[in-house]
Design a protein around this motif. Structure first.
Motif, PDB file in Angstrom:
ATOM      1  N   MET A  76       0.817  -1.208   0.000  1.00 48.05           N
ATOM      2  CA  MET A  76       0.000   0.000   0.000  1.00 48.05           C
ATOM      3  C   MET A  76       0.855   1.264   0.000  1.00 48.05           C
ATOM      4  O   MET A  76       0.435   2.298  -0.461  1.00 48.05           O
ATOM      5  CB  MET A  76      -0.906   0.033   1.229  1.00 48.05           C
ATOM      6  N   TYR A  77       2.078   1.171   0.530  1.00 46.76           N
ATOM      7  CA  TYR A  77       2.880   2.377   0.728  1.00 46.76           C
ATOM      8  C   TYR A  77       4.277   2.238   0.122  1.00 46.76           C
ATOM      9  O   TYR A  77       5.253   2.725   0.689  1.00 46.76           O
ATOM     10  CB  TYR A  77       2.993   2.681   2.218  1.00 46.76           C
ATOM     11  N   ASP A  78       4.386   1.599  -1.035  1.00 47.48           N
ATOM     12  CA  ASP A  78       5.705   1.350  -1.628  1.00 47.48           C
ATOM     13  C   ASP A  78       6.496   2.644  -1.816  1.00 47.48           C
ATOM     14  O   ASP A  78       7.692   2.699  -1.514  1.00 47.48           O
ATOM     15  CB  ASP A  78       5.557   0.633  -2.972  1.00 47.48           C
ATOM     16  N   ARG A  79       5.839   3.688  -2.300  1.00 52.07           N
ATOM     17  CA  ARG A  79       6.537   4.945  -2.572  1.00 52.07           C
ATOM     18  C   ARG A  79       7.039   5.580  -1.277  1.00 52.07           C
ATOM     19  O   ARG A  79       8.217   5.963  -1.177  1.00 52.07           O
ATOM     20  CB  ARG A  79       5.600   5.902  -3.303  1.00 52.07           C
ATOM     21  N   LEU A  80       6.164   5.709  -0.289  1.00 50.95           N
ATOM     22  CA  LEU A  80       6.567   6.326   0.981  1.00 50.95           C
ATOM     23  C   LEU A  80       7.642   5.503   1.682  1.00 50.95           C
ATOM     24  O   LEU A  80       8.558   6.055   2.299  1.00 50.95           O
ATOM     25  CB  LEU A  80       5.355   6.488   1.897  1.00 50.95           C
ATOM     26  N   LEU A 121      -2.776  12.080   6.066  1.00 45.25           N
ATOM     27  CA  LEU A 121      -1.404  11.980   5.584  1.00 45.25           C
ATOM     28  C   LEU A 121      -1.196  10.705   4.777  1.00 45.25           C
ATOM     29  O   LEU A 121      -0.634  10.724   3.682  1.00 45.25           O
ATOM     30  CB  LEU A 121      -0.429  12.003   6.761  1.00 45.25           C
ATOM     31  N   PHE A 122      -1.646   9.586   5.331  1.00 45.26           N
ATOM     32  CA  PHE A 122      -1.475   8.311   4.638  1.00 45.26           C
ATOM     33  C   PHE A 122      -2.280   8.258   3.341  1.00 45.26           C
ATOM     34  O   PHE A 122      -1.903   7.567   2.392  1.00 45.26           O
ATOM     35  CB  PHE A 122      -1.864   7.152   5.557  1.00 45.26           C
ATOM     36  N   ALA A 123      -3.378   8.997   3.304  1.00 48.03           N
ATOM     37  CA  ALA A 123      -4.195   9.034   2.088  1.00 48.03           C
ATOM     38  C   ALA A 123      -3.453   9.709   0.938  1.00 48.03           C
ATOM     39  O   ALA A 123      -3.785   9.507  -0.234  1.00 48.03           O
ATOM     40  CB  ALA A 123      -5.506   9.760   2.359  1.00 48.03           C
ATOM     41  N   LYS A 124      -2.432  10.517   1.251  1.00 47.21           N
ATOM     42  CA  LYS A 124      -1.656  11.215   0.223  1.00 47.21           C
ATOM     43  C   LYS A 124      -0.369  10.464  -0.109  1.00 47.21           C
ATOM     44  O   LYS A 124       0.576  11.052  -0.651  1.00 47.21           O
ATOM     45  CB  LYS A 124      -1.307  12.619   0.719  1.00 47.21           C
ATOM     46  N   ASN A 125      -0.326   9.176   0.200  1.00 43.10           N
ATOM     47  CA  ASN A 125       0.924   8.430   0.082  1.00 43.10           C
ATOM     48  C   ASN A 125       1.511   8.415  -1.336  1.00 43.10           C
ATOM     49  O   ASN A 125       2.701   8.231  -1.512  1.00 43.10           O
ATOM     50  CB  ASN A 125       0.737   6.996   0.588  1.00 43.10           C
TER      51      ASN A 125
END
Length: 460
Positions: free
Chosen positions: A1-5, A410-414
């Motif tokens: 879900m958060y590969d980029r971050l 914040l997590f929604a803008k990952n």
């Protein structure tokens, strides 16, 4: 879900090796509050002996270690409130935890009884002549349905005391969070604190294993320069029972939904059948009611500035999703360990298949940590550990408590937020939660002991 971050976090941690950590990362704001729940007032009266008391109170506490602990303290308080004799609490076998441990398997019985002898008379069993009573038939059996959550003292005086005086015994089955926090007489509230922070001591076997665990967490990992190293304890409330009960979506797609629904059908059959689970999960997340995932927990630690080499003790039972779910966390923080990593199979064998006793080891490691971080402030373990650290820490035991509702955006803008903005907003959110607060009205004294009932403010 958060590969980029997660990739940005890894890059940031690599660069941070050459920089110092934020100055307040391992510190807590100074507090003038000092422990004093062990102090009784000069006009304190002794409890009546069993033959002169209003009768006997029995409880069967449900839940795991932490729910049971709350139940014990509340039972002590209610016994004092009603001038009753308390029978040593028993624990209900849960279909989730499957642990047959009883009071003496977790806590020191004699110490508990003796420490509270000036507050409540505690016996190990009912008198022989009362043991054959059919408590349900005589109206002395009260289930969870008979006692509302956080009932006021008036309920026990008006509804329970008459039963006690008539039958000499009352049995609370499934007893848990059944006593309010306000308004409560000062001495009753202080007694709850005295019980939680002073009277409940783990068995010598559990304490010895816990001490050994803490010692090994502080020891050096292979290849590191010898030193006594501080550590961060992280409680990931991400066991399958919690994940299933939360009704939240954690990115596992249809297989996850089917697996969690099957678990709910077996373990939580009374839960309503939601027609649109996807819509519900989205709503719960927006409201900040979903526990943070291991990936989200890792991102918070990285944003706060904990270096890649930080020693992290992971508390809790088996993480839902197994090692693959923990990979992002262990990749960012390779010095990640659990009690199973640090204690041998032989050292853990006395506690095997006893989830409450294993949880006690986590409790010890978390209370002793240089920093304690949680992913869900609604967790009983996180609440009790936080309260314990506030009570005994003297302002030296930091607690990291995330504001899930504020972090959701914040997590929604990952997929688009830059790391610098993410880092600063996480730090601001956590910093605001680390201020020294007194206990808000009606909030738990076990989690918020900074109040005159539990603690005293040092004189200037």
């Amino acid at each position: 879900m958060y590969d980029r971050l997660l990739a940005l976090a890894a890059h940031s941690l690599a660069e941070a090796d050459s920089r110092s950590e934020p100055h307040d990362l391992w510190t807590e704001p100074a507090s003038a509050w000092k422990p004093c729940a062990n102090v009784r007032r000069e006009n304190h009266t002794l409890p009546p002996a069993p033959e002169n008391s209003t009768g006997y109170i029995l409880i069967n506490a449900n839940g795991g270690l932490n729910q049971q602990r709350v139940a014990i303290c509340n039972a002590v308080a209610i016994s004092r409130l009603l001038n009753a004799t308390l029978v040593l609490p028993s624990f209900m076998l849960s279909n989730v935890w499957q642990d047959e441990s009883q009071f003496g398997d977790i806590y020191q019985e004699e110490y508990f009884v003796n420490y509270l002898r000036e507050d409540v008379y505690i016996v190990k069993s009912l008198p022989i002549e009362m043991q054959s009573l059919d408590l349900q038939a005589i109206g002395s059996f009260l289930s969870e349905l008979d006692v509302m959550k956080e009932s006021k003292p008036g309920f026990y005086i008006q509804r329970v005391l008459p039963i006690l005086l008539r039958n000499r015994v009352v049995y609370f089955s499934g007893f848990g969070n059944r006593l309010s926090f306000d308004p409560i007489p000062f001495e009753i509230q202080r007694l709850r604190c005295r019980c939680n922070f002073h009277a409940l001591r783990f068995t010598r076997e559990i304490q010895a294993a816990g001490d050994l665990l803490v010692q090994r967490i502080h020891q050096n990992f292979p290849g590191q320069v010898p030193s006594v190293t501080r550590y961060l304890a992280l409680h990931l409330r991400f066991e399958i029972d919690m994940v299933a009960y939360s009704m939240c979506d954690f990115g596992g797609g249809e297989p996850e939904k089917l697996e969690l629904q099957a678990y709910r059908d077996v373990h939580f059959p009374m839960m309503a059948k939601y027609h649109n689970e996807t819509e519900l999960a989205s709503t719960l997340r927006e409201l900040g009611q979903c526990p943070l995932s291991p990936e989200e927990g890792a991102l918070i630690l990285a944003a706060l500035g904990f270096k890649r080499g930080t020693r992290v003790f992971l508390a809790g039972a088996q993480i839902y999703g197994g090692q693959s779910r923990l990979t992002p966390l262990s990749t960012l923080y390779p010095n990640l360990v659990t009690k199973e990593d640090l204690l041998s199979e032989k050292e853990l064998s006395p506690f095997a298949n006893h989830s409450s006793q294993l949880a006690a080891l986590d409790f010890i490691a978390c209370t002793a940590a240089d920093v304690f971080a949680m992913t869900d402030s609604g967790s009983q373990l996180a609440s009790l550990v936080s309260g314990y650290r506030m009570y005994f820490g003297g302002g030296r035991l930091p607690i990291i408590r995330p504001n899930k509702k504020r972090l959701v955006s914040l997590f929604a803008k990952n997929s688009s937020i830059q790391w610098e903005e993410f880092r600063e907003r996480v730090r601001k959110t956590i910093r605001e939660n680390r201020k020294v607060h007194t206990r808000p009205t009606a909030r738990s004294v076990y989690r918020h002991p900074r109040c005159e009932d539990c603690m005293c403010q040092a004189k200037e």
